[in-house]
Design an enzyme around this catalytic site. Structure first.
Site, PDB file in Angstrom:
ATOM      1  N   SER A  40     -27.688  -4.665  -0.149  1.00 54.44           N
ATOM      2  CA  SER A  40     -27.932  -5.891   0.176  1.00 54.44           C
ATOM      3  C   SER A  40     -27.979  -5.438   1.611  1.00 54.44           C
ATOM      4  O   SER A  40     -26.887  -6.217   2.200  1.00 54.44           O
ATOM      5  CB  SER A  40     -27.902  -7.422  -0.499  1.00 54.44           C
ATOM      6  OG  SER A  40     -28.489  -8.250   0.505  1.00 54.44           O
ATOM      7  N   GLY A  41     -29.381  -5.576   1.863  1.00 56.12           N
ATOM      8  CA  GLY A  41     -29.278  -5.335   3.782  1.00 56.12           C
ATOM      9  C   GLY A  41     -28.893  -7.018   3.946  1.00 56.12           C
ATOM     10  O   GLY A  41     -27.886  -6.630   5.628  1.00 56.12           O
ATOM     11  N   SER A  42     -29.399  -8.174   3.766  1.00 55.66           N
ATOM     12  CA  SER A  42     -28.866  -9.102   4.741  1.00 55.66           C
ATOM     13  C   SER A  42     -27.351  -9.244   4.507  1.00 55.66           C
ATOM     14  O   SER A  42     -27.285 -10.243   5.564  1.00 55.66           O
ATOM     15  CB  SER A  42     -30.351 -10.496   4.256  1.00 55.66           C
ATOM     16  OG  SER A  42     -29.880 -10.902   2.677  1.00 55.66           O
TER      17      SER A  42
END
Length: 361
Positions: free
Chosen positions: A91-93
Protein backbone atom coordinates in the site's frame (compact mmCIF):
# COMPACT_ATOMS: atom_id res chain seq x y z
CA UNK A 1 -5.11 -7.78 39.83
CA UNK A 2 -5.27 -8.76 36.15
CA UNK A 3 -2.23 -8.35 33.92
CA UNK A 4 -2.25 -5.14 31.90
CA UNK A 5 -1.86 -5.72 28.17
CA UNK A 6 -0.88 -2.81 25.97
CA UNK A 7 0.03 -1.90 22.42
CA UNK A 8 2.26 1.02 21.52
CA UNK A 9 1.09 3.00 18.49
CA UNK A 10 2.14 5.89 16.31
CA UNK A 11 -0.84 7.26 14.37
CA UNK A 12 -0.36 9.26 11.17
CA UNK A 13 -2.39 10.14 8.13
CA UNK A 14 -1.44 10.49 4.48
CA UNK A 15 -3.99 12.31 2.38
CA UNK A 16 -6.55 11.79 5.14
CA UNK A 17 -6.16 8.01 5.45
CA UNK A 18 -5.08 7.10 8.98
CA UNK A 19 -2.40 4.45 9.48
CA UNK A 20 -1.80 3.06 12.95
CA UNK A 21 1.82 1.92 13.24
CA UNK A 22 2.18 -0.76 15.93
CA UNK A 23 5.66 -0.32 17.41
CA UNK A 24 5.35 -2.54 20.47
CA UNK A 25 3.27 -4.93 22.51
CA UNK A 26 3.33 -7.89 20.11
CA UNK A 27 5.45 -10.98 20.66
CA UNK A 28 7.82 -12.16 17.88
CA UNK A 29 5.73 -13.84 15.18
CA UNK A 30 6.47 -17.21 13.56
CA UNK A 31 7.89 -17.04 10.05
CA UNK A 32 11.22 -16.47 8.36
CA UNK A 33 10.05 -13.61 6.13
CA UNK A 34 7.68 -10.67 6.39
CA UNK A 35 5.35 -12.53 4.00
CA UNK A 36 5.30 -15.60 6.26
CA UNK A 37 4.64 -13.45 9.33
CA UNK A 38 1.78 -11.79 7.48
CA UNK A 39 0.31 -15.17 6.61
CA UNK A 40 0.54 -16.22 10.26
CA UNK A 41 -1.43 -13.13 11.31
CA UNK A 42 -4.04 -13.75 8.64
CA UNK A 43 -4.54 -17.41 9.53
CA UNK A 44 -3.92 -17.50 13.30
CA UNK A 45 -3.98 -14.00 14.81
CA UNK A 46 -6.43 -11.83 12.89
CA UNK A 47 -7.57 -10.34 16.19
CA UNK A 48 -4.98 -7.54 15.98
CA UNK A 49 -6.48 -6.25 12.73
CA UNK A 50 -10.02 -6.64 14.02
CA UNK A 51 -9.24 -4.88 17.31
CA UNK A 52 -7.67 -1.74 15.84
CA UNK A 53 -10.13 -1.37 12.94
CA UNK A 54 -13.28 -1.79 15.04
CA UNK A 55 -15.00 0.18 17.76
CA UNK A 56 -14.18 1.07 20.48
CA UNK A 57 -10.52 1.26 19.34
CA UNK A 58 -10.86 2.26 15.71
CA UNK A 59 -13.00 2.28 12.57
CA UNK A 60 -12.82 0.34 9.27
CA UNK A 61 -11.58 3.39 7.36
CA UNK A 62 -8.23 3.19 9.19
CA UNK A 63 -5.29 0.90 8.41
CA UNK A 64 -2.80 -0.89 10.67
CA UNK A 65 0.92 -1.45 10.05
CA UNK A 66 2.79 -3.80 12.38
CA UNK A 67 6.56 -3.31 12.55
CA UNK A 68 8.45 -6.62 12.47
CA UNK A 69 12.09 -7.57 11.96
CA UNK A 70 13.19 -7.50 8.33
CA UNK A 71 14.38 -10.79 6.87
CA UNK A 72 16.58 -9.07 4.26
CA UNK A 73 19.72 -7.45 5.71
CA UNK A 74 19.33 -4.52 3.30
CA UNK A 75 16.11 -3.42 5.01
CA UNK A 76 15.92 -1.38 8.20
CA UNK A 77 12.62 -2.91 9.33
CA UNK A 78 9.67 -4.88 8.00
CA UNK A 79 5.99 -3.98 8.14
CA UNK A 80 2.73 -5.87 7.72
CA UNK A 81 -0.28 -3.99 6.33
CA UNK A 82 -3.81 -4.64 7.60
CA UNK A 83 -7.01 -3.12 6.20
CA UNK A 84 -10.74 -3.75 6.35
CA UNK A 85 -10.44 -6.10 3.35
CA UNK A 86 -7.64 -8.14 4.91
CA UNK A 87 -3.89 -8.16 4.34
CA UNK A 88 -2.76 -6.36 1.17
CA UNK A 89 0.86 -7.11 0.40
CA UNK A 90 1.50 -3.47 -0.43
CA UNK A 91 0.00 0.00 0.00
CA UNK A 92 1.41 3.37 -0.96
CA UNK A 93 -0.26 5.43 1.78
CA UNK A 94 0.66 2.86 4.44
CA UNK A 95 4.25 2.82 3.21
CA UNK A 96 4.42 6.63 3.34
CA UNK A 97 3.08 6.58 6.91
CA UNK A 98 5.35 3.73 8.02
CA UNK A 99 8.45 5.37 6.53
CA UNK A 100 7.59 8.63 8.29
CA UNK A 101 6.99 6.82 11.59
CA UNK A 102 10.36 5.06 11.58
CA UNK A 103 12.04 8.41 10.95
CA UNK A 104 10.06 10.31 13.58
CA UNK A 105 10.62 7.54 16.14
CA UNK A 106 14.38 7.50 15.55
CA UNK A 107 14.41 3.89 14.39
CA UNK A 108 16.02 5.29 11.24
CA UNK A 109 17.99 8.45 12.18
CA UNK A 110 16.51 11.51 10.50
CA UNK A 111 18.87 13.71 8.44
CA UNK A 112 18.31 17.07 6.79
CA UNK A 113 17.87 17.03 3.05
CA UNK A 114 17.28 13.87 1.06
CA UNK A 115 17.98 10.46 2.55
CA UNK A 116 17.38 6.95 1.32
CA UNK A 117 16.66 3.71 3.14
CA UNK A 118 14.89 0.41 2.57
CA UNK A 119 11.82 -1.15 4.17
CA UNK A 120 10.57 -4.70 3.68
CA UNK A 121 6.90 -5.33 2.94
CA UNK A 122 5.17 -8.62 2.27
CA UNK A 123 5.72 -7.82 -1.41
CA UNK A 124 9.49 -7.46 -0.94
CA UNK A 125 11.98 -4.64 -0.54
CA UNK A 126 10.72 -1.06 -0.88
CA UNK A 127 13.19 1.73 -1.59
CA UNK A 128 12.35 4.96 0.22
CA UNK A 129 13.52 8.52 -0.38
CA UNK A 130 12.64 11.03 2.34
CA UNK A 131 12.87 14.80 2.12
CA UNK A 132 13.50 16.40 5.52
CA UNK A 133 13.36 20.18 6.00
CA UNK A 134 13.98 21.84 9.38
CA UNK A 135 13.59 18.49 11.07
CA UNK A 136 10.20 17.77 9.48
CA UNK A 137 9.57 14.90 7.05
CA UNK A 138 8.04 16.90 4.20
CA UNK A 139 7.74 14.13 1.61
CA UNK A 140 8.21 10.42 1.14
CA UNK A 141 8.78 8.89 -2.27
CA UNK A 142 8.36 5.13 -2.41
CA UNK A 143 8.40 2.57 -5.15
CA UNK A 144 5.03 1.51 -6.43
CA UNK A 145 4.75 -2.16 -7.29
CA UNK A 146 5.19 -3.01 -10.99
CA UNK A 147 1.65 -2.48 -12.27
CA UNK A 148 -0.16 -3.85 -15.29
CA UNK A 149 -3.53 -4.12 -17.00
CA UNK A 150 -5.18 -7.52 -16.65
CA UNK A 151 -8.43 -6.64 -18.43
CA UNK A 152 -9.13 -3.69 -20.72
CA UNK A 153 -12.62 -2.24 -21.19
CA UNK A 154 -14.77 -5.22 -20.29
CA UNK A 155 -18.51 -4.84 -19.71
CA UNK A 156 -20.77 -6.17 -16.98
CA UNK A 157 -24.41 -5.64 -16.07
CA UNK A 158 -24.77 -4.48 -12.48
CA UNK A 159 -28.19 -4.56 -10.81
CA UNK A 160 -29.25 -1.07 -9.67
CA UNK A 161 -26.45 0.50 -11.74
CA UNK A 162 -26.82 -0.80 -15.29
CA UNK A 163 -24.17 -1.76 -17.83
CA UNK A 164 -20.70 -0.81 -16.61
CA UNK A 165 -17.49 -0.63 -18.64
CA UNK A 166 -14.42 -1.37 -16.55
CA UNK A 167 -10.74 -2.26 -16.80
CA UNK A 168 -8.78 -4.24 -14.21
CA UNK A 169 -5.30 -3.20 -13.10
CA UNK A 170 -2.91 -4.86 -10.66
CA UNK A 171 -0.80 -2.52 -8.52
CA UNK A 172 -0.46 -4.42 -5.25
CA UNK A 173 -4.06 -5.58 -5.42
CA UNK A 174 -6.55 -5.90 -8.26
CA UNK A 175 -8.48 -2.73 -9.06
CA UNK A 176 -11.62 -2.28 -11.13
CA UNK A 177 -11.07 1.01 -12.98
CA UNK A 178 -14.23 2.90 -13.94
CA UNK A 179 -14.95 6.27 -15.52
CA UNK A 180 -16.72 8.40 -12.92
CA UNK A 181 -18.57 10.57 -15.45
CA UNK A 182 -20.01 7.52 -17.23
CA UNK A 183 -21.61 6.57 -13.91
CA UNK A 184 -22.93 10.08 -13.26
CA UNK A 185 -20.31 11.28 -10.75
CA UNK A 186 -18.29 14.49 -10.62
CA UNK A 187 -16.20 13.20 -7.67
CA UNK A 188 -17.30 15.77 -5.12
CA UNK A 189 -17.40 15.09 -1.40
CA UNK A 190 -21.21 15.19 -1.19
CA UNK A 191 -21.27 12.14 -3.49
CA UNK A 192 -19.35 9.95 -1.01
CA UNK A 193 -22.27 7.79 0.15
CA UNK A 194 -23.52 7.21 -3.41
CA UNK A 195 -19.99 6.40 -4.59
CA UNK A 196 -19.73 3.73 -1.90
CA UNK A 197 -23.09 2.21 -2.84
CA UNK A 198 -22.23 2.18 -6.55
CA UNK A 199 -18.76 0.72 -6.00
CA UNK A 200 -20.13 -1.95 -3.67
CA UNK A 201 -22.59 -3.10 -6.33
CA UNK A 202 -19.95 -3.16 -9.09
CA UNK A 203 -17.38 -5.06 -7.01
CA UNK A 204 -20.01 -7.59 -5.89
CA UNK A 205 -21.01 -8.18 -9.51
CA UNK A 206 -17.42 -8.62 -10.71
CA UNK A 207 -16.58 -10.94 -7.81
CA UNK A 208 -19.60 -13.09 -8.64
CA UNK A 209 -18.64 -13.31 -12.31
CA UNK A 210 -14.90 -13.95 -12.22
CA UNK A 211 -11.65 -14.12 -10.27
CA UNK A 212 -8.16 -12.82 -11.01
CA UNK A 213 -4.73 -14.39 -10.87
CA UNK A 214 -1.37 -12.61 -10.67
CA UNK A 215 1.28 -13.84 -13.09
CA UNK A 216 3.68 -14.80 -10.27
CA UNK A 217 1.57 -14.73 -7.09
CA UNK A 218 -1.30 -16.80 -8.47
CA UNK A 219 -4.73 -16.51 -6.87
CA UNK A 220 -4.74 -13.49 -4.55
CA UNK A 221 -8.41 -13.66 -3.61
CA UNK A 222 -11.50 -11.75 -4.77
CA UNK A 223 -11.20 -8.31 -6.35
CA UNK A 224 -10.97 -5.91 -3.37
CA UNK A 225 -10.63 -2.40 -4.88
CA UNK A 226 -12.37 -0.02 -7.26
CA UNK A 227 -10.99 3.28 -8.55
CA UNK A 228 -13.27 6.02 -9.88
CA UNK A 229 -11.42 8.06 -12.49
CA UNK A 230 -12.11 11.69 -13.28
CA UNK A 231 -10.98 13.37 -16.50
CA UNK A 232 -7.25 13.91 -16.98
CA UNK A 233 -6.05 17.51 -17.21
CA UNK A 234 -2.57 18.35 -18.51
CA UNK A 235 -1.31 21.18 -16.31
CA UNK A 236 2.27 21.32 -17.60
CA UNK A 237 4.57 19.48 -19.96
CA UNK A 238 4.70 15.90 -18.65
CA UNK A 239 2.47 16.69 -15.64
CA UNK A 240 -1.16 15.58 -15.42
CA UNK A 241 -3.88 15.90 -12.79
CA UNK A 242 -7.10 13.96 -12.22
CA UNK A 243 -9.76 13.80 -9.54
CA UNK A 244 -9.93 10.21 -8.28
CA UNK A 245 -11.61 8.12 -5.60
CA UNK A 246 -10.65 4.69 -4.29
CA UNK A 247 -13.13 2.23 -2.76
CA UNK A 248 -12.08 -0.69 -0.54
CA UNK A 249 -14.55 -3.57 -0.28
CA UNK A 250 -16.67 -3.74 1.77
CA UNK A 251 -17.97 -0.26 2.21
CA UNK A 252 -14.97 2.07 2.56
CA UNK A 253 -14.33 5.19 0.49
CA UNK A 254 -10.71 6.14 1.12
CA UNK A 255 -9.91 9.64 2.29
CA UNK A 256 -6.89 9.74 -0.02
CA UNK A 257 -6.63 8.65 -3.63
CA UNK A 258 -4.29 5.86 -2.38
CA UNK A 259 -0.85 5.02 -3.66
CA UNK A 260 -1.88 1.76 -5.30
CA UNK A 261 -4.86 3.49 -6.90
CA UNK A 262 -2.49 6.06 -8.39
CA UNK A 263 -0.17 3.29 -9.60
CA UNK A 264 -3.15 1.53 -11.19
CA UNK A 265 -4.09 4.73 -13.03
CA UNK A 266 -0.52 5.11 -14.30
CA UNK A 267 -0.65 1.53 -15.59
CA UNK A 268 -3.88 2.26 -17.45
CA UNK A 269 -2.56 5.48 -18.96
CA UNK A 270 0.61 3.65 -20.03
CA UNK A 271 -1.51 0.88 -21.57
CA UNK A 272 -3.40 3.53 -23.54
CA UNK A 273 -0.15 5.10 -24.74
CA UNK A 274 -0.54 8.49 -23.06
CA UNK A 275 2.57 8.45 -20.82
CA UNK A 276 6.29 8.75 -21.40
CA UNK A 277 8.97 7.87 -18.83
CA UNK A 278 9.28 10.77 -16.42
CA UNK A 279 5.65 11.86 -16.79
CA UNK A 280 3.80 12.53 -13.54
CA UNK A 281 0.16 12.24 -12.50
CA UNK A 282 -1.32 13.97 -9.46
CA UNK A 283 -4.46 12.24 -8.24
CA UNK A 284 -6.79 14.48 -6.20
CA UNK A 285 -9.21 13.07 -3.63
CA UNK A 286 -12.73 14.09 -2.58
CA UNK A 287 -11.08 16.10 0.21
CA UNK A 288 -8.61 17.86 -2.08
CA UNK A 289 -5.58 15.85 -0.92
CA UNK A 290 -3.30 14.18 -3.41
CA UNK A 291 -0.44 11.88 -4.27
CA UNK A 292 1.95 12.28 -7.19
CA UNK A 293 2.76 9.21 -9.22
CA UNK A 294 5.66 9.12 -11.66
CA UNK A 295 5.84 6.67 -14.55
CA UNK A 296 9.50 5.67 -14.63
CA UNK A 297 9.51 3.04 -17.39
CA UNK A 298 8.14 -0.32 -18.43
CA UNK A 299 9.29 -3.86 -19.04
CA UNK A 300 7.86 -7.14 -20.23
CA UNK A 301 6.89 -9.70 -17.58
CA UNK A 302 5.52 -12.80 -19.26
CA UNK A 303 2.37 -11.78 -21.12
CA UNK A 304 2.19 -8.41 -19.38
CA UNK A 305 3.80 -5.05 -19.98
CA UNK A 306 4.32 -3.71 -16.47
CA UNK A 307 4.57 -0.03 -15.59
CA UNK A 308 7.30 0.89 -13.14
CA UNK A 309 6.43 3.86 -10.96
CA UNK A 310 7.00 5.84 -7.78
CA UNK A 311 4.51 7.49 -5.44
CA UNK A 312 5.18 10.70 -3.50
CA UNK A 313 3.15 12.00 -0.58
CA UNK A 314 3.34 13.47 2.90
CA UNK A 315 2.30 11.89 6.20
CA UNK A 316 1.24 13.96 9.20
CA UNK A 317 1.81 12.84 12.77
CA UNK A 318 -1.33 12.47 14.88
CA UNK A 319 -0.43 10.64 18.10
CA UNK A 320 1.94 8.48 20.07
CA UNK A 321 -0.08 6.34 22.44
CA UNK A 322 -0.35 3.25 24.61
CA UNK A 323 -3.55 1.30 23.94
CA UNK A 324 -4.77 -0.66 26.98
CA UNK A 325 -6.42 -3.96 26.06
CA UNK A 326 -8.90 -5.32 28.57
CA UNK A 327 -9.97 -8.80 27.54
CA UNK A 328 -12.78 -8.67 30.13
CA UNK A 329 -14.42 -5.82 28.22
CA UNK A 330 -17.52 -7.27 26.49
CA UNK A 331 -16.75 -5.16 23.41
CA UNK A 332 -13.23 -6.60 23.05
CA UNK A 333 -12.62 -9.98 21.41
CA UNK A 334 -9.25 -11.37 22.49
CA UNK A 335 -9.65 -14.93 21.24
CA UNK A 336 -7.47 -14.50 18.15
CA UNK A 337 -5.25 -11.85 19.73
CA UNK A 338 -4.28 -12.71 23.31
CA UNK A 339 -1.64 -15.30 22.34
CA UNK A 340 0.51 -12.70 20.50
CA UNK A 341 0.24 -9.90 23.07
CA UNK A 342 3.20 -8.97 25.24
CA UNK A 343 2.58 -7.68 28.76
CA UNK A 344 4.49 -4.87 30.45
CA UNK A 345 5.23 -2.51 27.54
CA UNK A 346 8.02 -4.64 26.07
CA UNK A 347 8.86 -3.55 22.53
CA UNK A 348 8.67 -5.83 19.54
CA UNK A 349 12.02 -7.25 18.49
CA UNK A 350 11.99 -4.93 15.47
CA UNK A 351 12.88 -2.02 17.74
CA UNK A 352 16.25 -1.69 19.49
CA UNK A 353 16.15 -1.27 23.27
CA UNK A 354 17.85 2.12 23.07
CA UNK A 355 14.91 3.50 21.06
CA UNK A 356 12.33 2.63 23.74
CA UNK A 357 12.46 5.96 25.55
CA UNK A 358 12.09 8.09 22.42
CA UNK A 359 9.17 5.99 21.21
CA UNK A 360 7.23 6.17 24.45
CA UNK A 361 7.76 9.88 25.17
Amino acid sequence: MSEELTLQLIDLHAGGDVSRIVTGGIDPLPGNTVREKMEYLREDADGLRQLLLSEPYGIPEMSVDLLVPASDPEAEVGYIIMEVMGYPIYSGSNTICTATAVLESGLVPKREGHQRFILESAAGLVHIEARVENGVVEAITCEGLPSYIDTYRASIHVPSVGDVTYSVAYSGGFYAMVDAAELGFSLNRDEEARLAECAHAIVEAIQAERGFSHYTLGDVGPLPFLHFMGPVEQVADGFFRSRSTTYVHPGVICRSTTGTGTSARLALMHHEGTLQPGDKLETVSLRGTGFIGEFTGSRQEGDHRVAENTITGKAHMLARSDIVINCNDPLVECGSLHHILTSGHRRTEALPVEEEVSLSD
